[in-house]
Design a protein around this motif. Structure first.
Motif, PDB file in Angstrom:
ATOM      1  N   ASP A   1      32.241  38.872  38.133  1.00 40.69           N
ATOM      2  CA  ASP A   1      31.082  38.447  38.958  1.00 40.69           C
ATOM      3  C   ASP A   1      30.152  39.618  39.267  1.00 40.69           C
ATOM      4  O   ASP A   1      28.956  39.421  39.411  1.00 40.69           O
ATOM      5  CB  ASP A   1      31.430  37.685  40.263  1.00 40.69           C
ATOM      6  CG  ASP A   1      31.875  38.583  41.431  1.00 40.69           C
ATOM      7  OD1 ASP A   1      32.006  39.793  41.237  1.00 40.69           O
ATOM      8  OD2 ASP A   1      32.104  38.041  42.526  1.00 40.69           O
ATOM      9  N   ASP A   2      30.702  40.852  39.337  1.00 43.26           N
ATOM     10  CA  ASP A   2      29.830  42.007  39.619  1.00 43.26           C
ATOM     11  C   ASP A   2      28.778  42.180  38.524  1.00 43.26           C
ATOM     12  O   ASP A   2      27.652  42.580  38.804  1.00 43.26           O
ATOM     13  CB  ASP A   2      30.664  43.294  39.742  1.00 43.26           C
ATOM     14  CG  ASP A   2      31.437  43.371  41.044  1.00 43.26           C
ATOM     15  OD1 ASP A   2      30.879  42.994  42.086  1.00 43.26           O
ATOM     16  OD2 ASP A   2      32.602  43.798  41.018  1.00 43.26           O
TER      17      ASP A   2
ATOM     18  N   ALA B   1      33.668  46.397  38.613  1.00 41.49           N
ATOM     19  CA  ALA B   1      34.974  46.334  39.264  1.00 41.49           C
ATOM     20  C   ALA B   1      35.645  44.983  39.086  1.00 41.49           C
ATOM     21  O   ALA B   1      36.841  44.898  38.797  1.00 41.49           O
ATOM     22  CB  ALA B   1      34.833  46.655  40.754  1.00 41.49           C
ATOM     23  N   HIS B   2      34.891  43.910  39.291  1.00 37.35           N
ATOM     24  CA  HIS B   2      35.452  42.555  39.307  1.00 37.35           C
ATOM     25  C   HIS B   2      34.608  41.633  38.428  1.00 37.35           C
ATOM     26  O   HIS B   2      33.419  41.882  38.251  1.00 37.35           O
ATOM     27  CB  HIS B   2      35.420  41.983  40.734  1.00 37.35           C
ATOM     28  CG  HIS B   2      36.035  42.885  41.751  1.00 37.35           C
ATOM     29  ND1 HIS B   2      35.292  43.593  42.670  1.00 37.35           N
ATOM     30  CD2 HIS B   2      37.329  43.214  41.970  1.00 37.35           C
ATOM     31  CE1 HIS B   2      36.107  44.313  43.432  1.00 37.35           C
ATOM     32  NE2 HIS B   2      37.347  44.114  43.023  1.00 37.35           N
TER      33      HIS B   2
ATOM     34  N   TYR C   1      28.759  49.075  47.586  1.00 43.23           N
ATOM     35  CA  TYR C   1      29.235  48.644  48.892  1.00 43.23           C
ATOM     36  C   TYR C   1      30.707  49.021  48.957  1.00 43.23           C
ATOM     37  O   TYR C   1      31.359  49.173  47.930  1.00 43.23           O
ATOM     38  CB  TYR C   1      28.939  47.157  49.143  1.00 43.23           C
ATOM     39  CG  TYR C   1      29.973  46.160  48.707  1.00 43.23           C
ATOM     40  CD1 TYR C   1      30.611  45.364  49.660  1.00 43.23           C
ATOM     41  CD2 TYR C   1      30.314  45.984  47.380  1.00 43.23           C
ATOM     42  CE1 TYR C   1      31.550  44.420  49.277  1.00 43.23           C
ATOM     43  CE2 TYR C   1      31.251  45.043  46.999  1.00 43.23           C
ATOM     44  CZ  TYR C   1      31.863  44.268  47.959  1.00 43.23           C
ATOM     45  OH  TYR C   1      32.779  43.345  47.590  1.00 43.23           O
TER      46      TYR C   1
ATOM     47  N   HIS D   1      35.334  49.280  43.927  1.00 41.26           N
ATOM     48  CA  HIS D   1      34.018  49.754  43.475  1.00 41.26           C
ATOM     49  C   HIS D   1      33.979  51.284  43.494  1.00 41.26           C
ATOM     50  O   HIS D   1      33.421  51.909  42.600  1.00 41.26           O
ATOM     51  CB  HIS D   1      32.916  49.163  44.360  1.00 41.26           C
ATOM     52  CG  HIS D   1      32.661  47.717  44.058  1.00 41.26           C
ATOM     53  ND1 HIS D   1      31.424  47.232  43.714  1.00 41.26           N
ATOM     54  CD2 HIS D   1      33.503  46.657  44.014  1.00 41.26           C
ATOM     55  CE1 HIS D   1      31.515  45.934  43.493  1.00 41.26           C
ATOM     56  NE2 HIS D   1      32.770  45.552  43.671  1.00 41.26           N
TER      57      HIS D   1
END
Ligand SMILES: [Zn+2]
Length: 291
Positions: free
Chosen positions: A15-16, A12-13, A139, A144
């Motif tokens: 860092d994920d 999603a982002h 989460y 996500h």
């Protein structure tokens, strides 16, 4: 192995990719597998979570560029390729009642339309294996959950010439996994190992919340031995400097305890077009032998 193996990790982002399955990716890279991270959003609405960088005016005003640079660094550390899908971070809504999602954000996009962008990436990269999040997003961040939704559509559609005809030559990926690295058995094992050694566990609150929400246990079908790559995983995560406190809970469990107690990353096989025996220790099980 007669054919090049390719693994696509959808996240999603920025860092994920470094907090979910990073050691697995680094391991496959070391074996000569082509690994592509697809990042759905730019992470523009992520808060600055590293207390040492909070209040930095330059970072606040240039968060998009800063996170791009962080991603470049993490990509190099992991040895993977990376593509952006170009959607806009939805942010994590907070408050009671929850505020509406911001206009134009990823989570408000039409699922079928947004999935077309991922289909394009799948047809261009031609992965045999794709990883994504489960239906809860791992989460509950709206981006996500949206990542899960477009991955499901794209996994089914990429090989079908009738669907998304403008998105390139059809390619049928063979296996789809959910990241389950933050599973409860692992968390409990690390928690107990810390207590047994008289150390403070960073997982107490986490486990309590888990009890409260009564989340269903996931089926961990696949355990990838990858503890030789835990240092690379941590280095990649630290490269996302705005998103992680290098002195925070993430890094509190000593490396030797992690290696001894939990040397694997977990996945849940969600869809497969090949035969495979569960439990697996390889994302390419059932593919490698037939390649
Ligand atoms: Zn995220």
């Amino acid at each position: 192995m007669t054919d090049q193996l390719r693994l696509m990790a959808v996240h999603a982002h920025p860092d994920d990719e470094s907090s979910k399955g990073a050691a697995t990716m680094a391991k496959y890279v070391s074996e000569g597998v082509d690994v592509l991270v697809v990042t759905c959003t730019g992470g523009e609405r992520g808060s600055i979570l590293n207390p040492k960088l909070q209040g930095d005016k330059y970072i606040e005003e240039h968060i998009h560029e800063v996170r791009k640079k962080e991603m470049d660094e993490a990509r190099e550390i992991l040895g993977v390729k990376q593509e952006w899908l170009g959607f806009v971070d939805s942010g994590l809504p907070e408050g009671d009642p929850l505020p509406p999602l911001p206009e134009g954000c990823f989570a408000l996009e039409d699922v079928d339309k947004a999935a077309g962008e991922l289909v394009k990436q799948i047809r261009a990269f031609r992965p045999q294996v794709i990883t994504t999040y489960d239906e809860n997003g791992g989460y509950p961040h709206p981006d996500h959950i949206m990542t899960h939704k477009i991955s499901m559509v794209a996994f089914d559609a990429a090989g079908d010439p009738e669907r998304y005809p403008e998105a390139g030559e059809p390619w049928t990926p063979l296996k789809l996994y959910y990241n389950q690295g933050f599973n409860r058995p692992r968390t409990m094992a690390l928690h107990q190992a810390m207590l047994d050694r008289g150390l403070e566990s960073p997982y107490g609150e986490w486990l309590k919340r888990w009890e409260e929400f009564g989340q269903r246990e996931r089926t961990l079908t696949t355990h990838i031995p990858c503890d030789d790559f835990y240092e690379i995983r941590d280095k990649a995560l630290i490269a996302h400097a705005t998103q992680i406190d290098p002195d925070g809970g993430w890094f509190r469990v000593p490396m030797e305890i992690q290696r001894e107690v939990w040397p694997t990353e977990e996945y849940e096989l969600a869809k497969s077009r090949v035969d495979t025996a569960i439990p697996e220790d390889d994302l390419f099980a059932g593919i490698r032998d037939n390649a």
